[in-house]
Scaffold this motif. Sequence first.
Motif, short mmCIF file in Angstrom:
data_model
loop_
_atom_site.label_atom_id
_atom_site.label_comp_id
_atom_site.label_asym_id
_atom_site.label_seq_id
_atom_site.Cartn_x
_atom_site.Cartn_y
_atom_site.Cartn_z
N SER A 12 54.86 54.86 6.93
CA SER A 12 56.13 54.25 7.34
C SER A 12 55.96 52.74 7.41
CB SER A 12 56.57 54.80 8.69
OG SER A 12 56.89 56.14 8.58
N THR A 13 55.78 52.17 6.27
CA THR A 13 55.65 50.71 6.22
C THR A 13 56.33 50.23 4.95
OG1 THR A 13 54.07 48.90 6.36
CG2 THR A 13 53.37 50.81 5.11
N SER A 14 56.15 48.96 4.62
CA SER A 14 56.82 48.42 3.43
C SER A 14 56.19 49.00 2.15
CB SER A 14 56.68 46.91 3.41
OG SER A 14 55.32 46.58 3.28
N ARG A 19 61.16 48.64 3.86
CA ARG A 19 60.37 49.56 4.68
C ARG A 19 60.72 51.00 4.30
NH1 ARG A 19 60.46 51.29 10.35
NH2 ARG A 19 62.34 50.09 10.72
N ASP A 50 60.60 55.22 4.63
CA ASP A 50 60.62 56.26 5.65
C ASP A 50 59.50 57.24 5.34
OD1 ASP A 50 61.36 57.74 7.77
OD2 ASP A 50 63.16 58.60 6.86
N ARG A 74 55.15 56.14 12.56
CA ARG A 74 56.49 55.61 12.66
C ARG A 74 56.51 54.09 12.81
NH1 ARG A 74 59.96 57.70 10.20
NH2 ARG A 74 59.97 59.93 10.27
N GLU A 105 54.95 49.64 10.47
CA GLU A 105 55.30 48.46 9.70
C GLU A 105 54.50 47.28 10.18
OE1 GLU A 105 58.40 47.16 12.79
OE2 GLU A 105 58.08 49.07 11.87
N PRO A 155 64.56 52.34 7.83
CA PRO A 155 63.62 52.71 6.77
C PRO A 155 64.34 53.37 5.61
CG PRO A 155 63.25 53.99 8.77
CD PRO A 155 64.33 53.04 9.08
#
Length: 720
Positions: free
Chosen positions: A541-543, A585, A587, A593, A596, A608
């Motif tokens: 769950s990040t870019s 970002r 999902d 969670r 990011e 996200p």
Amino acid sequence: MPLPPSSLFTDVIHLASSVVRNLPGCPHDAPLKPPTSRERVKRDALEESPDLYAVWLASRRIAENGTEHLPPAAQRPFSFQNLALACTLSKRCAPELLSCLWDAHPFRISLMVTLDVVRGIFPAFRGYSQAVMIDELQRNMTSGNFTLSHVIHQGTMELVRMSVEAAIDNIATSNENIVHNSARFLVERRQLEQRLRLDVPTLSDPLVRDLLQESDTFVRSFNGFSAFGVFSPFDAMRLLTLVSEVLTHLWVLSSLTFGGTPLSIVFLSVAVTVLPSMLSWLTYGHDNWDCPNGQLGGQLAAKQEAMRGLAHSDAHRPEILLFDLGPWILKSWSRARKSLLGLERRHHGGDNNLSFCPLSRVYLNGMFSAFHNVPLLLVLSSSSTSVGTFTLYRSTLQSLLLTAEALLRTLRMAFQGVFLMGAFCAATALKPRLQPDAQKAIPYSPSGVGMAIDAQNLSFSYPGSRVPALHNITLTVEAGETLAIVGYNGSGKTTLANVLLRIYDFESGSLRVNGVDIQRLDPRDFHAHASAVFQGFSKFSTSVKGNVGIGFVPEMDSADAVSTAIELAGAADLVRSLPEGVRTRLDGDGLNRSCEACCGDGPASHTPHGLSGGEWQRIAISRAFMRARRPEVELLVFDEPTSSLDAHAQKHVFDTIEKISRSPDGDRTKTVIFITHRLATARRADKIAMMENGTIIEFGTHEQLLSRNGRYASLYHASV
Ligand SMILES: Nc1ncnc2c1ncn2[C@@H]1O[C@H](COP(=O)(O)OP(=O)(O)OP(=O)(O)O)[C@@H](O)[C@H]1O
């Protein structure tokens, strides 16, 4: 005239606080120190003596039945056997932990020990000072020579004593907080370090998981969470205070008793009610844990937890190992943790707010307890015993009982805490199963033309499974060749890929890479020469940039490297279509969670963005390509990398794999293994391994296998 108490207190306490804050060695200002040579020697010694784990395990064994164990973090019964085990664990672990702390703060530790002993003397000294005051009042009243100036003089002396006591208490508390924070940081860091070292086979042992759970409880108890009531390792320091308090009370009592106090006074003193304790309870402040962090703290805490989550996650372990994310996770966690500890310290303002707490909570009680005895003066006026002696006797006796009770309680908690400490030390000393012995380890020697793989009779079973997932696996892949692994669902393809990638260990047989026994290679060294797309790849769950960049951490901040990897995977159009391009970002799978914060590019968008299965697959392929195109990488493993891709995208990916596995002159430089259910794709490989029921039933080129007209041929004809 006596000084107004507020100015006296504030001055002394501010001075004390500023002195203690400016002492050298604050852990959050200093960069993280590598372990000292002494620490390394101690750690090595621990690793060499595996009995620490055995001692810990013995304490969990249920006596009647040697094979069953208490649940993790359960309280150990107080028995002679457990007492002996606790002694062994303390002897082994306490010096190790203390020396680690001592190295960080020798001066503060000495100060803490000294002040803890001094604090233990305070209660008896307080009683003595109040007794002197009562005696003085008694003398004034009985001689009929009562003057206000006498009372003021006595009050001033008592205030001075209280100020000194409060100042020392304040210095001790501030100093203790700094040492406490430092200890928290050290143990948490060490735990994380140890966790990141462990490989999948080690972590799959249920007893190791229990050990890690107890170790975790120990580490968390530094933060105030605990499995054993309110025990924290710092309660052990309280033992010093309690012991010195008991000793001084005993000394006062013996000097009073042998000084000729009548027994009736002794009995009377015990009978008097505990009014000051009531007042203490009424005036007790609320020590709520209010989050000091605000928004910045929230982000730091999220980052710290995200990194902790990553370190502890089994789902991400293959990628953590393969992409060597350990040092990066540890560094990011350390940075967030240190900043958070610094914030907390600033929030508490160096404990300046302690100034009046002691006054309201404890010292007013003491004053009150002195004055509420005044009416007794009339009762005892005919006795030869002074009221001061009576008060001192009674308060010392009461304090002795309370302190002895607290001492026993703390000892009981410390007894349980020793097993948690033992778990922490034993976990720190765990050796990852795949790690070769230092004497046997040899470095991976690159061939420059890909990794040659020779597997003979490999077998592997999942923990707890009776049927082996792999057996009699024999295959040879020359350097630079391409191998396709095909077969029915559950035939063992993914398991074989993970064994070849050194995520799982094999139980029997041999596996050689470039002619070297793989068990003699350090897995980190081996992984530096491999890249992969796992079947159950991680969706962070990040870019997009973070998701791709972690494929090769040294270049994760390089926009060029990330966009080249995305381009190679044919995901450029997809990324361009996202609301914020590479900064969008995603999902992820919910395990991280708040991740990011992990990748350093901050929150790009608030909501996200979800991706389809095929789109996620392109992100995972980009991640693998981050590393795959590097010259030192000699093995590429793709476990159904294109299962969700359309025919065009699939062709693009395989064309790219073909391209990056060759030098500019067209020579093969990397060995490629891919697992696929699409047999038309498998044709591209130099060799094909057909698997069934955990073994390779057919092995050869596409043409050889077709001409054999066996299982591969029937599967091929069914699929095209
Ligand atoms: N973590 C696990 N614990 C126990 N058994 C497992 C585990 N993972 C897989 N297995 C078992 O091992 C066997 C081989 O599984 P594997 O995932 O290697 O098959 P596969 O050929 O890759 O299947 P698919 O084509 O569906 O991906 C299966 O019987 C499976 O049930």
